[in-house]
Design a protein around this motif. Sequence first.
Motif, mmCIF file in Angstrom:
data_model
loop_
_atom_site.group_PDB
_atom_site.id
_atom_site.type_symbol
_atom_site.label_atom_id
_atom_site.label_comp_id
_atom_site.label_asym_id
_atom_site.label_seq_id
_atom_site.Cartn_x
_atom_site.Cartn_y
_atom_site.Cartn_z
ATOM 1 N N ARG A 165 0.823 -1.224 0.000
ATOM 2 C CA ARG A 165 0.000 0.000 0.000
ATOM 3 C C ARG A 165 0.851 1.266 0.000
ATOM 4 N N GLY A 166 2.068 1.187 0.469
ATOM 5 C CA GLY A 166 2.939 2.352 0.475
ATOM 6 C C GLY A 166 2.594 3.281 1.631
ATOM 7 N N GLY A 167 3.349 4.365 1.718
ATOM 8 C CA GLY A 167 3.126 5.341 2.773
ATOM 9 C C GLY A 167 4.029 5.129 3.971
ATOM 10 N N ALA A 168 4.438 3.896 4.212
ATOM 11 C CA ALA A 168 5.335 3.601 5.317
ATOM 12 C C ALA A 168 6.778 3.629 4.836
ATOM 13 N N SER A 169 7.681 3.938 5.744
ATOM 14 C CA SER A 169 9.097 3.981 5.392
ATOM 15 C C SER A 169 9.609 2.577 5.109
ATOM 16 N N ALA A 170 10.243 2.409 3.946
ATOM 17 C CA ALA A 170 10.791 1.107 3.600
ATOM 18 C C ALA A 170 11.883 0.705 4.582
ATOM 19 N N SER A 171 12.648 1.659 5.067
ATOM 20 C CA SER A 171 13.703 1.352 6.027
ATOM 21 C C SER A 171 13.114 0.831 7.334
ATOM 22 N N ASP A 172 12.033 1.486 7.810
ATOM 23 C CA ASP A 172 11.393 1.033 9.045
ATOM 24 C C ASP A 172 10.774 -0.349 8.859
ATOM 25 N N LEU A 173 10.125 -0.562 7.700
ATOM 26 C CA LEU A 173 9.529 -1.872 7.440
ATOM 27 C C LEU A 173 10.607 -2.957 7.368
ATOM 28 N N ARG A 174 11.747 -2.611 6.801
ATOM 29 C CA ARG A 174 12.838 -3.602 6.712
ATOM 30 C C ARG A 174 13.347 -3.970 8.096
ATOM 31 N N THR A 175 13.444 -2.980 8.971
ATOM 32 C CA THR A 175 13.872 -3.273 10.345
ATOM 33 C C THR A 175 12.879 -4.214 11.032
ATOM 34 N N THR A 176 11.582 -3.942 10.834
ATOM 35 C CA THR A 176 10.553 -4.812 11.417
ATOM 36 C C THR A 176 10.606 -6.198 10.796
ATOM 37 N N ALA A 177 10.832 -6.252 9.482
ATOM 38 C CA ALA A 177 10.901 -7.551 8.803
ATOM 39 C C ALA A 177 12.061 -8.381 9.333
ATOM 40 N N LEU A 178 13.193 -7.750 9.581
ATOM 41 C CA LEU A 178 14.332 -8.482 10.135
ATOM 42 C C LEU A 178 14.018 -8.992 11.537
ATOM 43 N N SER A 179 13.247 -8.196 12.285
ATOM 44 C CA SER A 179 12.843 -8.643 13.624
ATOM 45 C C SER A 179 11.930 -9.867 13.539
ATOM 46 N N VAL A 180 10.969 -9.804 12.593
ATOM 47 C CA VAL A 180 10.068 -10.948 12.412
ATOM 48 C C VAL A 180 10.856 -12.163 11.929
ATOM 49 N N ARG A 181 11.832 -11.898 11.036
ATOM 50 C CA ARG A 181 12.648 -13.026 10.542
ATOM 51 C C ARG A 181 13.377 -13.718 11.679
ATOM 52 N N ALA A 182 13.830 -12.939 12.661
ATOM 53 C CA ALA A 182 14.518 -13.529 13.804
ATOM 54 C C ALA A 182 13.566 -14.386 14.632
ATOM 55 N N LYS A 183 12.291 -13.954 14.702
ATOM 56 C CA LYS A 183 11.308 -14.747 15.445
ATOM 57 C C LYS A 183 11.078 -16.108 14.796
ATOM 58 N N LEU A 184 11.198 -16.175 13.476
ATOM 59 C CA LEU A 184 10.880 -17.410 12.767
ATOM 60 C C LEU A 184 11.958 -18.483 12.973
ATOM 61 N N ASP A 185 13.168 -18.067 13.315
ATOM 62 C CA ASP A 185 14.221 -19.052 13.555
ATOM 63 C C ASP A 185 13.945 -19.774 14.871
ATOM 64 N N GLY A 186 13.653 -21.069 14.788
ATOM 65 C CA GLY A 186 13.358 -21.857 15.975
ATOM 66 C C GLY A 186 12.074 -21.456 16.648
ATOM 67 N N ALA A 187 11.099 -20.920 15.865
ATOM 68 C CA ALA A 187 9.833 -20.454 16.447
ATOM 69 C C ALA A 187 9.078 -21.608 17.087
ATOM 70 N N ALA A 188 8.497 -21.364 18.256
ATOM 71 C CA ALA A 188 7.658 -22.350 18.950
ATOM 72 C C ALA A 188 6.266 -22.273 18.362
ATOM 73 N N ALA A 189 6.094 -22.765 17.153
ATOM 74 C CA ALA A 189 4.830 -22.687 16.442
ATOM 75 C C ALA A 189 4.736 -23.872 15.505
ATOM 76 N N VAL A 190 3.503 -24.229 15.163
ATOM 77 C CA VAL A 190 3.250 -25.360 14.273
ATOM 78 C C VAL A 190 2.633 -24.822 13.000
ATOM 79 N N GLY A 191 3.283 -25.059 11.871
ATOM 80 C CA GLY A 191 2.807 -24.601 10.590
ATOM 81 C C GLY A 191 3.923 -24.615 9.577
ATOM 82 N N ASP A 192 3.633 -24.083 8.392
ATOM 83 C CA ASP A 192 4.619 -24.078 7.315
ATOM 84 C C ASP A 192 5.597 -22.929 7.536
ATOM 85 N N LEU A 193 6.489 -23.112 8.475
ATOM 86 C CA LEU A 193 7.448 -22.058 8.804
ATOM 87 C C LEU A 193 8.382 -21.764 7.645
#
Length: 513
Positions: A165-193
């Motif tokens: 949709r745009g409007g958000a800073s790509a740099s800020d979104l990238r920082t958040t994406a890297l944070s989410v990516r870190a959560k996915l490593d060894g995540a305590a969750a069941v699904g198509d990780l």
Amino acid sequence: MTSASSPDTAGSHDSSDAADELVPADETTVSPDESAAATDPADVPAEETAASAPETAAPAEGADVVVETTEADAVEAPVAAPAAPSPTPAPSPRPGPRPGARVAAPSEPWGRVDDEGTVSVREAEGWRVVGQYPDGTPTEALAYFERKFADLASEVTLLEVRHRRGGASASDLRTTALSVRAKLDGAAAVGDLATLVSRIDVLTAELAEASETEAVAAKEAVAEAVRERTVIVEEAEALAARDPQTVQWKQSTAEMSALFDRWQAHQQNGPRLPKSTAQQLWRRFRDARASFDRHRREFFSALDETHKAARDAKTRLVERAEALAPRGEDGIGAYRDLLDQWKASGRAGRKVDDALWARFKAAGDALYSARGEREAADIEASREKIEQKRALLEQAAPIVDEKNLGTARQRLTAIQRQWDEIGRVFPRDVERGLDDELRKIEQSVRTREDADWKRNDPEQKARANDMTRQITDAIAKLESELAEAEARGDKRAAAQASEALEARRGWLRALGG
């Protein structure tokens, strides 16, 4: 191994609390009450809730499931883990299908639960233990960890939607994406990780590229902002550099205030400048404003001194003008001298000038009023004199037609003597009109006298007679030449002689011959 919470305290835990309690399978157990608390809608952020899709019921055990999705469904809504319909672990649909694809449910479930309540997730390398849920059924255990997966999927989907949709800073979104990516490593969750990891990696690469473009645009915006703010500074410095004696301070003050407003608006709404550049420009702008204000204070301070000196000088002139009142009309000459000094004394400020001028003018009006009264008396006394002079003009009118020049001069001289004896009359314009009428008669007589003198002047007569004789001789000679030319038949010589003869005869007539 950590024990599960009691039913009395389970309601106070939310999904984040439950997630924090999850440790490797040998150390973690989760109670059914914690599972319920983790799904409390109040604990899910509103933005993620709006972006998430409702959970779907799991298919009956052993049934073949085909999940059909659209591109919008794949992007807008996060993949929710289906709930197991039976107490025994059941296969769950593979979350996160690719947009527009028709995929069948996997032959193996994404998660499993052993007899001790240990939950594992299926990955490419094999099964990985994600935690324990000993106090509930296998279905509840899987549902709990599938909801954890749904939360992670919602975060990924939300980032994708915000990026699209745009409007958000790509740099800020990238920082958040890297944070989410870190959560996915060894995540305590069941699904198509693995699919989530792939999606977040693709998104991170896109955001990295967008961040570079964004950085270039930001750099250009900063450069443009520096240019715009430099223009403001230069205009302020130009205002401060003007000669204080020639500045229109009201207008210039408004211009400086407008420049300050532009600076503030640019600072609030424009991009953030480098600290050193911003401070340098601000120091220049601040110094220009300070210099401008100092010049204005100095100018008005000097102006106050000038006004004070002018006020004192004009006050003294007013007092001297008011002291002339007893002299009446005789004081007008001195008042005019005071008026010249008034004009040279400078300005004392509008209000002070107006007040002092009113007093000065009143003193002069008193003097001129006295003269006006005297002139009115003179006009009244001149009525008889005016009639006498008009009678003399009637007597002088026939002199213009008098043929005898000596008689005309004698009569005019007598009238002029009487005219002078009558004296001056008022008002002045009436006197000028009467004098002009008599002057016309005097000019007529003088013109006739000048002409008569020229005619009777012996020297003039001698010169005229000599000229007449010369012209007469020339005419006789030309007549002889004309007769000879005609006798010879020389038309050209005859024409020239005739033309010259007519010219000489004209000269002779002018001399009265």
